[in-house]
Design a protein around this motif. Structure first.
Motif, short mmCIF file in Angstrom:
data_model
loop_
_atom_site.label_atom_id
_atom_site.label_comp_id
_atom_site.label_asym_id
_atom_site.label_seq_id
_atom_site.Cartn_x
_atom_site.Cartn_y
_atom_site.Cartn_z
N LEU A 233 0.86 -1.18 0.00
CA LEU A 233 0.00 0.00 0.00
C LEU A 233 0.89 1.23 0.00
O LEU A 233 1.84 1.32 0.78
CB LEU A 233 -0.90 0.03 1.23
N VAL A 234 0.58 2.18 -0.87
CA VAL A 234 1.37 3.40 -0.98
C VAL A 234 0.50 4.59 -0.62
O VAL A 234 -0.54 4.81 -1.23
CB VAL A 234 1.94 3.56 -2.41
N SER A 235 0.90 5.33 0.40
CA SER A 235 0.14 6.50 0.84
C SER A 235 0.27 7.63 -0.15
O SER A 235 1.36 7.95 -0.62
CB SER A 235 0.63 6.98 2.21
N ARG A 236 -0.88 8.26 -0.44
CA ARG A 236 -0.88 9.38 -1.36
C ARG A 236 -1.62 10.55 -0.71
O ARG A 236 -1.94 10.52 0.48
CB ARG A 236 -1.51 8.96 -2.68
N ASN A 237 -1.87 11.59 -1.46
CA ASN A 237 -2.49 12.80 -0.92
C ASN A 237 -3.87 12.51 -0.35
O ASN A 237 -4.59 11.63 -0.82
CB ASN A 237 -2.59 13.84 -2.04
N MET A 238 -4.26 13.23 0.69
CA MET A 238 -5.59 13.14 1.31
C MET A 238 -5.88 11.74 1.86
O MET A 238 -7.01 11.27 1.85
CB MET A 238 -6.67 13.53 0.29
N TYR A 239 -4.86 11.05 2.36
CA TYR A 239 -5.00 9.71 2.93
C TYR A 239 -5.50 8.67 1.92
O TYR A 239 -5.96 7.60 2.31
CB TYR A 239 -5.92 9.71 4.15
N ALA A 240 -5.45 9.01 0.65
CA ALA A 240 -5.76 8.00 -0.36
C ALA A 240 -4.59 7.02 -0.44
O ALA A 240 -3.50 7.26 0.08
CB ALA A 240 -6.01 8.66 -1.71
N THR A 241 -4.84 5.90 -1.09
CA THR A 241 -3.79 4.90 -1.22
C THR A 241 -3.84 4.27 -2.60
O THR A 241 -4.90 4.16 -3.21
CB THR A 241 -3.93 3.80 -0.13
N SER A 242 -2.67 3.91 -3.10
CA SER A 242 -2.59 3.10 -4.32
C SER A 242 -1.99 1.75 -3.96
O SER A 242 -1.39 1.58 -2.90
CB SER A 242 -1.77 3.81 -5.41
#
Length: 431
Positions: A294-303
């Motif tokens: 899991l990769v953390s992205r902006n606004m606590y979204a994840t890819s």
């Protein structure tokens, strides 16, 4: 002075947010081409500042404009981290070429990691499976491809699939991506040895060693979808030479075997260097175990990543022709299934593998899938003909938990690639 200015842009990167005014230094294709400039200057003058500028520039681009597919945004100029901002197909193929040249000059595995991520995700995603149409701009969260205004500098048709949407540059440039990748899969080092930059199936015909022994290297396997690579050597006669195999940064426990015997190795600058008296018929197998991350992205979204591939929720595609030609038509794509899904923060992951097909970059035939659990989010809004920001506090009241099958990013022309997290957030890698 010209040299210093070019390197300074990457060494002390000034573009920290979406650029709202046209400037050639922030044009995404110029940036994708220009990132290799400090590397070329390093090749000429050996200045450590030039090498440092390459790494600082890549780090800054991904921090302020990075996208889940390995590219930085740009529709037409650097456009921030929002998953509905676009990136131009020309920039994708030019960034790949820059990574190939930086690999050649600096010999660091990092550039091969970036090259593979972009090549196996962003490149196929922007081109139809039959190669008769393409996009000018693609989006990570792409729920509709239609003629409509967006918060981009490009025209309203920039994300449709067609012959030359928005402008004809990508129509000409898109074809350099795969051939140049194939040409740079393997390189030579300065000791007449061989270097494996990437592991797509290929055949290499060259000479090796101090005596220029004719060699044919055959690479087989189903990488990047699966994690085992086989390398068969056909040598005119036995010869000693170094063989360097790139070990991706995402792989924690690589294994290399020679003729069934496990080899010891150390990884330096992203490569395992093996010096051996090689024999005709030697067989290497490289096992690169792929774990879901899991990769953390902006606004606590994840890819979601596994190996070099990003995994996305495919949205069923309704292709509607908007201009007919003899062969190369223009198409709008409309969603025919729900897209507003978030990912349960504590979801398990199940890997499903299928047989390889001739064209793996289409969702229905994806050779690898990742099963996850999610919920529909009722308050995830559309904004300006795009999917809005992934909700920070998604509303899932009353929604059942649903099993979702994710496919490789490049297989889905409509998709969600950045998911809101539902429930208690667990730690994810920061990229």
């Amino acid at each position: 002075m010209h040299r210093v200015v070019r390197s300074d842009i990457f060494h002390d990167f000034p573009f920290w947010r979406k650029v709202e005014e046209w400037d050639w230094t922030t044009h995404v294709v110029n940036v994708a081409m220009g990132i290799k400039t400090p590397g070329v200057l390093f090749e000429l003058n050996g200045s450590p500042m030039e090498r440092e500028s390459v790494h600082r520039g890549i780090d800054s681009l991904m921090t302020y404009h990075g996208q889940a597919h390995g590219m930085f945004s740009g529709d037409e100029w650097l456009s921030g981290t929002h998953p509905s901002q676009g990136v131009e197909l020309c920039a994708v193929v030019e960034y790949m070429f820059s990574m190939e040249q930086l690999t050649r000059i600096l010999g660091e595995g990092r550039f091969g990691d970036i090259l593979e991520k972009v090549a196996f995700n962003a490149l196929p995603a922007a081109i139809s499976p039959d190669w008769t149409s393409h996009q000018y701009d693609q989006q990570v969260n792409q729920i509709i491809c239609n003629v409509a205004p967006r918060a981009w500098s490009n025209g309203p048709d920039a994300n449709v699939f067609g012959l030359e949407p928005n402008f004809g540059c990508c129509t000409a440039n898109m074809h350099q991506g795969w051939p140049k990748l194939a040409a740079h899969l393997w390189m030579k080092d300065q000791e007449e040895g061989l270097v494996a930059v990437s592991y797509a199936p290929c055949t290499v015909m060259t000479t090796v060693g101090r005596h220029d022994v004719a060699a044919v290297i055959e690479v087989t396997g189903e990488y990047p979808f699966k994690d085992r690579i086989r390398i068969h050597m056909s040598l005119e006669r036995a010869e000693s030479f170094p063989l360097s195999l790139r070990i991706p940064a995402w792989c924690d426990d690589p294994v290399i075997t020679l003729n069934g015997r496990e080899l010891p190795f150390q990884v330096e600058s992203g490569y395992a260097r093996i010096v051996q008296h090689w024999q005709n018929g030697d067989r290497l197998e490289l096992h690169l175990p792929m774990e879901v991350r899991l990769v953390s992205r902006n606004m606590y979204a994840t890819s979601i990543e596994r190996g070099p591939l990003v995994y996305v929720l495919p949205v069923k595609e309704n292709w509607q022709m908007i201009r007919q030609r003899d062969m190369f038509h223009d198409w709008e794509l409309y969603p025919a299934s729900p897209w507003k899904y978030g990912l349960l923060a504590d979801t398990p992951f199940e890997i499903i593998e299928q047989d390889m097909v001739r064209q793996p970059f289409q969702a229905q035939d994806a050779p690898v899938r990742v099963k996850v659990r999610g919920q529909l989010i009722r308050d995830w809004k559309m904004e300006g003909n795009n999917a809005g920001n992934p909700p920070l506090h998604p509303d899932t009241d009353g929604q059942p938990i649903t099993e979702l099958e994710l496919v490789p990013y490049g297989s889905a022309r409509l998709r969600i690639g950045e998911f809101p997290l539902i429930g208690e957030r667990r730690r994810a890698d920061k990229r």
